[in-house]
Design an enzyme around this catalytic site. Structure first.
Site, PDB file in Angstrom:
ATOM      1  N   ASP A  15      -6.867   4.078  -4.522  1.00 14.53           N
ATOM      2  CA  ASP A  15      -7.545   3.990  -3.270  1.00 14.53           C
ATOM      3  C   ASP A  15      -8.146   5.307  -2.884  1.00 14.53           C
ATOM      4  OD1 ASP A  15      -7.566   2.080  -0.875  1.00 14.53           O
ATOM      5  OD2 ASP A  15      -7.160   3.853  -0.042  1.00 14.53           O
ATOM      6  N   LYS A  34       0.995  -1.008   0.053  1.00 16.50           N
ATOM      7  CA  LYS A  34       0.041   0.177   0.198  1.00 16.50           C
ATOM      8  C   LYS A  34       0.757   1.222  -0.028  1.00 16.50           C
ATOM      9  CE  LYS A  34      -4.330   0.887   0.348  1.00 16.50           C
ATOM     10  NZ  LYS A  34      -5.604  -0.003  -0.092  1.00 16.50           N
ATOM     11  N   GLY A  40     -20.056   7.221   2.855  1.00 17.31           N
ATOM     12  CA  GLY A  40     -19.127   7.667   1.612  1.00 17.31           C
ATOM     13  C   GLY A  40     -19.887   8.064   0.345  1.00 17.31           C
ATOM     14  N   PHE A  41     -19.246   8.596  -0.524  1.00 15.59           N
ATOM     15  CA  PHE A  41     -19.819   8.990  -2.079  1.00 15.59           C
ATOM     16  C   PHE A  41     -18.760   8.691  -3.170  1.00 15.59           C
ATOM     17  CE2 PHE A  41     -17.923  13.209  -2.893  1.00 15.59           C
ATOM     18  CZ  PHE A  41     -17.522  13.400  -1.585  1.00 15.59           C
ATOM     19  N   GLY A  42     -17.650   7.961  -2.629  1.00 16.07           N
ATOM     20  CA  GLY A  42     -16.637   7.733  -3.955  1.00 16.07           C
ATOM     21  C   GLY A  42     -16.813   6.581  -4.901  1.00 16.07           C
ATOM     22  N   ASN A  43     -15.815   6.185  -5.252  1.00 19.12           N
ATOM     23  CA  ASN A  43     -15.949   5.104  -6.077  1.00 19.12           C
ATOM     24  C   ASN A  43     -16.271   3.793  -5.658  1.00 19.12           C
ATOM     25  OD1 ASN A  43     -13.947   2.473  -7.106  1.00 19.12           O
ATOM     26  ND2 ASN A  43     -14.494   3.608  -8.628  1.00 19.12           N
ATOM     27  N   VAL A  44     -16.308   3.498  -4.232  1.00 15.37           N
ATOM     28  CA  VAL A  44     -16.856   2.080  -3.824  1.00 15.37           C
ATOM     29  C   VAL A  44     -18.456   2.209  -3.419  1.00 15.37           C
ATOM     30  CG1 VAL A  44     -16.550   0.740  -1.954  1.00 15.37           C
ATOM     31  CG2 VAL A  44     -14.651   1.782  -2.757  1.00 15.37           C
ATOM     32  N   ALA A  45     -18.788   3.468  -3.082  1.00 10.11           N
ATOM     33  CA  ALA A  45     -20.282   3.703  -2.669  1.00 10.11           C
ATOM     34  C   ALA A  45     -20.854   3.790  -3.909  1.00 10.11           C
ATOM     35  CB  ALA A  45     -20.361   4.986  -1.947  1.00 10.11           C
ATOM     36  N   TRP A  46     -20.349   4.484  -5.108  1.00 10.40           N
ATOM     37  CA  TRP A  46     -20.885   4.319  -6.222  1.00 10.40           C
ATOM     38  C   TRP A  46     -21.326   3.083  -7.061  1.00 10.40           C
ATOM     39  CZ3 TRP A  46     -18.046   3.127 -11.022  1.00 10.40           C
ATOM     40  CH2 TRP A  46     -18.709   3.117 -12.140  1.00 10.40           C
TER      41      TRP A  46
HETATM   42  N1  GLU Z   1      -7.382   0.212  -3.017  1.00 11.39           N
HETATM   43  C1  GLU Z   1      -8.128  -1.335  -3.322  1.00 11.39           C
HETATM   44  C2  GLU Z   1      -8.226  -2.038  -2.129  1.00 11.39           C
HETATM   45  O1  GLU Z   1      -8.133  -1.604  -0.910  1.00 11.39           O
HETATM   46  C3  GLU Z   1      -7.656  -1.781  -4.608  1.00 11.39           C
HETATM   47  C4  GLU Z   1      -6.204  -2.169  -4.667  1.00 11.39           C
HETATM   48  C5  GLU Z   1      -5.758  -2.509  -6.067  1.00 11.39           C
HETATM   49  O2  GLU Z   1      -6.654  -2.751  -7.004  1.00 11.39           O
HETATM   50  O3  GLU Z   1      -4.454  -2.931  -6.044  1.00 11.39           O
HETATM   51  O4  GLU Z   1      -8.204  -3.153  -2.073  1.00 11.39           O
END
Ligand code: GLU
Length: 445
Positions: A165, A125, A236-242
Site C-alpha cells: 500500500d 490492513k 499522487g505519483f506512486g504505483n497507482v498513479a503510474w
Molecule cells: N493496498 C491495496 C488496496 O488498497 C492492495 C491490497 C492487496 O493487494 O492485498 O486494495
C-alpha cells in the site's frame, strides 16, 4: 429497525478519535440500511454490529537500528477485520500518518472491496508509522525485517495475506518476504505483490491503476462516451498513479497532472511518453516524496503547495490518500466541467465532496469498486501460488479486465436510481455488503 444516526453515534462512541473509521462506517450504513431493515436474517444475526467490529486489532513494537547505530522504535499493526469470505487480505501502509483508527477504516473498506472482486478474500490492513523520507536503502531493509519478525506470527497463506500500500512497494515486499523465508523456511504465498522472479504475478504492479482505468472506460461507455481524447487529472505519483497514467495514455486519453505533498505538476502536453511515466518510479525511489523535479526534467509547470483539482479536466482520479479531495475541490472541478470522478485512492473524497458531486449529477466511482483491481490481481497471485504456476500477462490482464467489468455491472445493478442515473457509491456498498452478510449468516457466530 435500524436507524443510521443512532447506530453511527454508537459506533463513534465506541471508537473515540477514529473519525475516518466512523466516516467509512457512516457511508456504508447509509447505503445498506434499507437492505438490512428488509432482511430479517441480517437483523437477527446482528450483522451490522458484528461487521463494524474487527475480529482483532494487533499492535506490536518494531525495534531497529538506524545507520548511525541508534535504536529506533516504531509501532506496527495488523487489523484482521473480517474473514467470512476467505483469509484476511489487504495491504501494509508505511507512513507517518498511520494510526489504529486509520487502519481500521482501511480494513473495513477492504472487506467490501474484496467482496466485490468475487474472489475468496476477507478484509484486513496493516502497517506502521515508519517514515521512509530521507532513510537509506539499508534502513528500509532493517525496518522491514524487524516489522516482519513481529508480524509473521499472525500470517499464513490461508490465514492472512498482506500486500503493499502507500510506502510499501516491490522493494519492501522483497525485504518482508525475505525475512518470512528466513524465519519460517516456507516458500508460500503469504504476501502478494512479490517480484515475478520469486512467485509474483505478472500485471500485479500495474493492476490498481489499470483496473481504475478499465472501470472508467465502463462508466464512460454507460454514458455513450469513450476515453479517447479525455483530459485527466491524477493526484499522487506512486504505483497507482503510474499504472493509471500508463493505461489511460495507451487508450488515447491525456493525463495532465500528478502531485505530491510539495504541490502538483501541470503538463498540458500530457504525461504521455514512456520516459515521463517511468520518471514517476525514479521520484518514488528517491525517498524524497516530492514531484517538483519532474517540472525541471520535462519543462512542465510546478504549482507549489496546491492540489491538482483546480485544473480544467474531463476526468479526475485521486490516486494518493484518503480525503484528498474535499468539498471546495469538488466545486472547482464541477465549475471547470468535470464529467466523471474515479477514486483510485481509498476514500479519496471527503463526505462533503461525495455529496457535492452527487448534487451536481457527476458520477463518482468509490475506491472500493474502482481500485479493486490491485487486490483482485493479488487474489489471482494467491491462486497461482497455490497451484505453483505462473500465468502469462495476457491471461492475468484479461481476468483483471473481466473482474472490473463485472464490478461495474454489479454497481449499476444495485445503484440504478429512479431517474436513470447511477449511484456508484450505493451500488458498490450494497453489493459488497450483501455477499459478506450472507456468508456471515451461513457461518453462524
Ligand atoms: N493496498 C491495496 C488496496 O488498497 C492492495 C491490497 C492487496 O493487494 O492485498 O486494495
Amino acid at each position: 429497525m435500524y436507524e443510521v444516526r443512532s447506530f453511527v453515534e454508537d459506533v463513534a462512541r465506541r471508537n473515540p478519535a477514529q473519525p475516518e473509521f466512523v466516516q467509512a462506517v457512516t457511508e456504508v450504513c447509509e447505503s445498506v440500511i434499507d437492505v438490512v431493515n428488509r432482511t430479517p436474517s441480517y437483523g437477527g444475526n446482528k450483522i451490522l454490529e458484528r461487521i463494524t467490529e474487527p475480529d482483532r486489532v494487533i499492535s506490536f513494537r518494531v525495534e531497529w537500528e538506524d545507520d548511525r547505530g541508534e535504536l529506533q522504535v516504531n509501532r506496527g499493526y495488523r487489523v484482521q477485520f473480517n474473514n467470512a469470505l476467505g483469509p484476511y487480505k489487504g495491504g501494509l501502509r508505511f507512513h507517518p500518518s498511520v494510526t489504529a483508527g486509520g487502519l481500521k477504516f482501511l480494513a473495513f473498506e477492504q472487506i467490501f472491496k474484496n467482496s466485490l472482486t468475487g474472489l475468496p478474500m476477507g478484509g484486513g490492513k496493516g502497517g506502521s508509522d515508519f517514515n521512509a523520507r530521507g532513510r537509506s536503502e539499508r534502513e528500509i531493509r532493517r525496518f522491514s525485517n524487524a516489522f516482519m519478525t513481529e508480524l509473521q506470527r499472525y500470517l499464513g497463506p490461508d490465514t492472512d495475506v498482506p500486500a503493499g500500500d502507500i510506502g510499501v512497494g516491490g522493494r519492501e515486499i522483497g525485504y518482508l518476504y525475505g525475512q518470512w523465508k528466513r524465519l519460517r523456511s516456507e516458500h508460500t504465498g503469504v504476501l502478494t505483490g512479490k517480484s515475478r522472479l520469486w512467485g509474483g504475478s505478472l500485471v500485479r504492479p500495474e493492476a490498481t491503476g489499470f483496473g481504475a482505468i478499465y472501470f472508467l472506460v465502463e462508466m464512460l461507455n454507460e454514458r455513450g462516451e469513450s476515453l479517447e481524447g479525455k483530459r485527466i487529472a491524477l493526484s499522487g505519483f506512486g504505483n497507482v498513479a503510474w499504472g493509471a497514467a500508463l493505461k489511460a495514455t495507451e487508450l488515447g486519453a491525456r493525463v495532465v497532472t500528478i502531485s505530491g505533498p510539495d504541490g502538483y505538476i501541470h503538463d498540458a502536453d500530457g504525461i504521455n511518453t514512456d520516459e515521463k511515466i517511468e520518471y514517476m518510479l525514479d521520484l518514488r525511489a528517491s525517498n524524497n516524496d516530492v514531484v517538483e523535479p519532474y517540472a525541471r526534467e520535462f519543462g512542465a509547470t510546478f504549482v507549489p503547495r496546491r492540489k491538482p483539482w483546480e485544473v480544467s479536466v474531463d476526468v479526475a482520479i485521486p490516486c494518493a490518500i484518503q480525503n484528498e479531495l474535499d468539498g471546495s475541490d469538488a466545486k472547482a472541478l464541477i465549475k471547470n466541467g468535470v464529467g466523471v470522478v474515479v477514486e483510485a485512492s481509498n476514500m479519496g473524497c471527503t463526505a462533503d465532496a461525495v455529496e457535492t458531486f452527487a448534487a451536481a449529477g457527476v458520477p463518482l466511482a468509490p475506491g472500493k469498486a474502482a481500485n479493486a483491481g490491485g487486490v483482485a490481481v493479488s487474489g489471482l497471485e494467491m491462486s497461482q501460488n497455490a497451484m505453483k504456476l505462473s500465468w502469462p500477462a495476457e491471461e492475468v490482464d484479461a481476468k483483471l479486465q473481466s473482474i472490473m467489468q463485472t464490478i461495474h455491472a454489479t454497481c449499476v445493478r444495485h445503484g440504478r436510481m429512479p431517474g436513470g442515473g447511477i449511484d456508484y457509491v450505493r451500488g458498490a456498498n450494497i453489493a459488497g455488503f450483501r455477499r459478506v452478510a450472507d456468508a456471515m449468516v451461513d457461518l453462524g457466530y
